[in-house]
Design a protein around this motif. Structure first.
Motif, PDB file in Angstrom:
ATOM      1  N   ALA A  31       0.858  -1.184   0.000  1.00  0.00           N
ATOM      2  CA  ALA A  31       0.000   0.000   0.000  1.00  0.00           C
ATOM      3  C   ALA A  31       0.891   1.230   0.000  1.00  0.00           C
ATOM      4  O   ALA A  31       1.978   1.223   0.572  1.00  0.00           O
ATOM      5  CB  ALA A  31      -0.902   0.000   1.222  1.00  0.00           C
ATOM      6  N   GLU A  32       0.450   2.256  -0.623  1.00  0.00           N
ATOM      7  CA  GLU A  32       1.189   3.513  -0.671  1.00  0.00           C
ATOM      8  C   GLU A  32       0.625   4.443   0.388  1.00  0.00           C
ATOM      9  O   GLU A  32      -0.590   4.522   0.579  1.00  0.00           O
ATOM     10  CB  GLU A  32       1.048   4.141  -2.057  1.00  0.00           C
ATOM     11  N   CYS A  33       1.488   5.136   1.090  1.00  0.00           N
ATOM     12  CA  CYS A  33       0.998   6.058   2.109  1.00  0.00           C
ATOM     13  C   CYS A  33       0.469   7.335   1.453  1.00  0.00           C
ATOM     14  O   CYS A  33       0.836   7.675   0.338  1.00  0.00           O
ATOM     15  CB  CYS A  33       2.090   6.382   3.119  1.00  0.00           C
ATOM     16  N   PHE A  34      -0.405   8.014   2.160  1.00  0.00           N
ATOM     17  CA  PHE A  34      -0.941   9.292   1.721  1.00  0.00           C
ATOM     18  C   PHE A  34       0.044  10.366   2.146  1.00  0.00           C
ATOM     19  O   PHE A  34       0.408  10.455   3.314  1.00  0.00           O
ATOM     20  CB  PHE A  34      -2.312   9.536   2.364  1.00  0.00           C
ATOM     21  N   ARG A  35       0.515  11.150   1.220  1.00  0.00           N
ATOM     22  CA  ARG A  35       1.512  12.172   1.534  1.00  0.00           C
ATOM     23  C   ARG A  35       0.831  13.529   1.709  1.00  0.00           C
ATOM     24  O   ARG A  35       0.118  13.985   0.826  1.00  0.00           O
ATOM     25  CB  ARG A  35       2.554  12.237   0.425  1.00  0.00           C
ATOM     26  N   LEU A  36       1.074  14.126   2.868  1.00  0.00           N
ATOM     27  CA  LEU A  36       0.500  15.435   3.171  1.00  0.00           C
ATOM     28  C   LEU A  36       1.372  16.535   2.611  1.00  0.00           C
ATOM     29  O   LEU A  36       2.571  16.364   2.419  1.00  0.00           O
ATOM     30  CB  LEU A  36       0.354  15.600   4.682  1.00  0.00           C
ATOM     31  N   GLY A  37       0.781  17.683   2.379  1.00  0.00           N
ATOM     32  CA  GLY A  37       1.511  18.810   1.824  1.00  0.00           C
ATOM     33  C   GLY A  37       2.311  19.571   2.868  1.00  0.00           C
ATOM     34  O   GLY A  37       2.224  19.302   4.072  1.00  0.00           O
ATOM     35  N   GLN A  38       3.081  20.527   2.397  1.00  0.00           N
ATOM     36  CA  GLN A  38       3.873  21.377   3.279  1.00  0.00           C
ATOM     37  C   GLN A  38       2.961  22.085   4.258  1.00  0.00           C
ATOM     38  O   GLN A  38       1.831  22.446   3.931  1.00  0.00           O
ATOM     39  CB  GLN A  38       4.647  22.414   2.473  1.00  0.00           C
ATOM     40  N   GLY A  39       3.448  22.300   5.458  1.00  0.00           N
ATOM     41  CA  GLY A  39       2.667  22.977   6.473  1.00  0.00           C
ATOM     42  C   GLY A  39       1.813  22.050   7.317  1.00  0.00           C
ATOM     43  O   GLY A  39       1.153  22.493   8.243  1.00  0.00           O
ATOM     44  N   SER A  40       1.811  20.765   6.973  1.00  0.00           N
ATOM     45  CA  SER A  40       1.050  19.808   7.777  1.00  0.00           C
ATOM     46  C   SER A  40       1.674  19.716   9.156  1.00  0.00           C
ATOM     47  O   SER A  40       2.882  19.827   9.316  1.00  0.00           O
ATOM     48  CB  SER A  40       1.067  18.429   7.116  1.00  0.00           C
ATOM     49  N   ARG A  41       0.821  19.525  10.168  1.00  0.00           N
ATOM     50  CA  ARG A  41       1.316  19.457  11.537  1.00  0.00           C
ATOM     51  C   ARG A  41       0.803  18.199  12.214  1.00  0.00           C
ATOM     52  O   ARG A  41      -0.215  17.642  11.820  1.00  0.00           O
ATOM     53  CB  ARG A  41       0.818  20.655  12.336  1.00  0.00           C
ATOM     54  N   ASP A  42       1.515  17.799  13.242  1.00  0.00           N
ATOM     55  CA  ASP A  42       1.113  16.660  14.068  1.00  0.00           C
ATOM     56  C   ASP A  42       0.865  15.425  13.199  1.00  0.00           C
ATOM     57  O   ASP A  42      -0.179  14.778  13.293  1.00  0.00           O
ATOM     58  CB  ASP A  42      -0.121  17.024  14.886  1.00  0.00           C
ATOM     59  N   VAL A  43       1.809  15.113  12.345  1.00  0.00           N
ATOM     60  CA  VAL A  43       1.713  13.998  11.408  1.00  0.00           C
ATOM     61  C   VAL A  43       2.543  12.828  11.931  1.00  0.00           C
ATOM     62  O   VAL A  43       3.653  13.010  12.416  1.00  0.00           O
ATOM     63  CB  VAL A  43       2.230  14.426  10.011  1.00  0.00           C
ATOM     64  N   HIS A  44       1.998  11.633  11.821  1.00  0.00           N
ATOM     65  CA  HIS A  44       2.693  10.430  12.280  1.00  0.00           C
ATOM     66  C   HIS A  44       2.637   9.383  11.180  1.00  0.00           C
ATOM     67  O   HIS A  44       1.627   9.253  10.488  1.00  0.00           O
ATOM     68  CB  HIS A  44       2.035   9.878  13.540  1.00  0.00           C
ATOM     69  N   LEU A  45       3.702   8.641  11.022  1.00  0.00           N
ATOM     70  CA  LEU A  45       3.757   7.566  10.037  1.00  0.00           C
ATOM     71  C   LEU A  45       4.163   6.291  10.747  1.00  0.00           C
ATOM     72  O   LEU A  45       5.200   6.255  11.431  1.00  0.00           O
ATOM     73  CB  LEU A  45       4.767   7.889   8.931  1.00  0.00           C
ATOM     74  N   TYR A  46       3.354   5.265  10.614  1.00  0.00           N
ATOM     75  CA  TYR A  46       3.654   3.960  11.203  1.00  0.00           C
ATOM     76  C   TYR A  46       3.632   2.933  10.084  1.00  0.00           C
ATOM     77  O   TYR A  46       2.793   2.995   9.190  1.00  0.00           O
ATOM     78  CB  TYR A  46       2.615   3.587  12.260  1.00  0.00           C
ATOM     79  N   VAL A  47       4.532   1.972  10.151  1.00  0.00           N
ATOM     80  CA  VAL A  47       4.613   0.927   9.130  1.00  0.00           C
ATOM     81  C   VAL A  47       4.330  -0.416   9.787  1.00  0.00           C
ATOM     82  O   VAL A  47       4.959  -0.768  10.786  1.00  0.00           O
ATOM     83  CB  VAL A  47       6.004   0.918   8.466  1.00  0.00           C
ATOM     84  N   ALA A  48       3.373  -1.140   9.231  1.00  0.00           N
ATOM     85  CA  ALA A  48       3.051  -2.486   9.695  1.00  0.00           C
ATOM     86  C   ALA A  48       3.582  -3.458   8.652  1.00  0.00           C
ATOM     87  O   ALA A  48       2.962  -3.657   7.609  1.00  0.00           O
ATOM     88  CB  ALA A  48       1.549  -2.644   9.875  1.00  0.00           C
ATOM     89  N   PRO A  49       4.744  -4.051   8.902  1.00  0.00           N
ATOM     90  CA  PRO A  49       5.362  -4.934   7.918  1.00  0.00           C
ATOM     91  C   PRO A  49       4.484  -6.154   7.603  1.00  0.00           C
ATOM     92  O   PRO A  49       3.738  -6.628   8.453  1.00  0.00           O
ATOM     93  CB  PRO A  49       6.662  -5.377   8.568  1.00  0.00           C
ATOM     94  N   ASP A  50       4.597  -6.610   6.384  1.00  0.00           N
ATOM     95  CA  ASP A  50       3.904  -7.825   5.929  1.00  0.00           C
ATOM     96  C   ASP A  50       2.388  -7.747   6.079  1.00  0.00           C
ATOM     97  O   ASP A  50       1.733  -8.723   6.421  1.00  0.00           O
ATOM     98  CB  ASP A  50       4.439  -9.065   6.661  1.00  0.00           C
TER      99      ASP A  50
END
Length: 51
Positions: A4-23
């Motif tokens: 799955a591809e992550c959703f990429r937020l634009g510049q100025g985004s705040r309080d953003v977290h990225l977690y990866v669940a392998p497999d």
């Protein structure tokens, strides 16, 4: 293997977290994360919800 591809937020985004669940695929859940990431994600969601 499905990916799955992550959703990429634009510049100025705040309080953003990225977690990866392998497999996993699009059915990944917080429970699919490592114990630490799961706790962090849950805490963030609770904070966002004002709890």
């Amino acid at each position: 293997m499905a990916t799955a591809e992550c959703f990429r937020l634009g510049q100025g985004s705040r309080d953003v977290h990225l977690y990866v669940a392998p497999d996993t695929n699009h059915r990944a859940r917080i429970a699919s994360l490592s114990e630490k990431d799961s706790a962090d994600a849950t805490a963030t969601l609770r904070r966002w919800a004002g709890r």
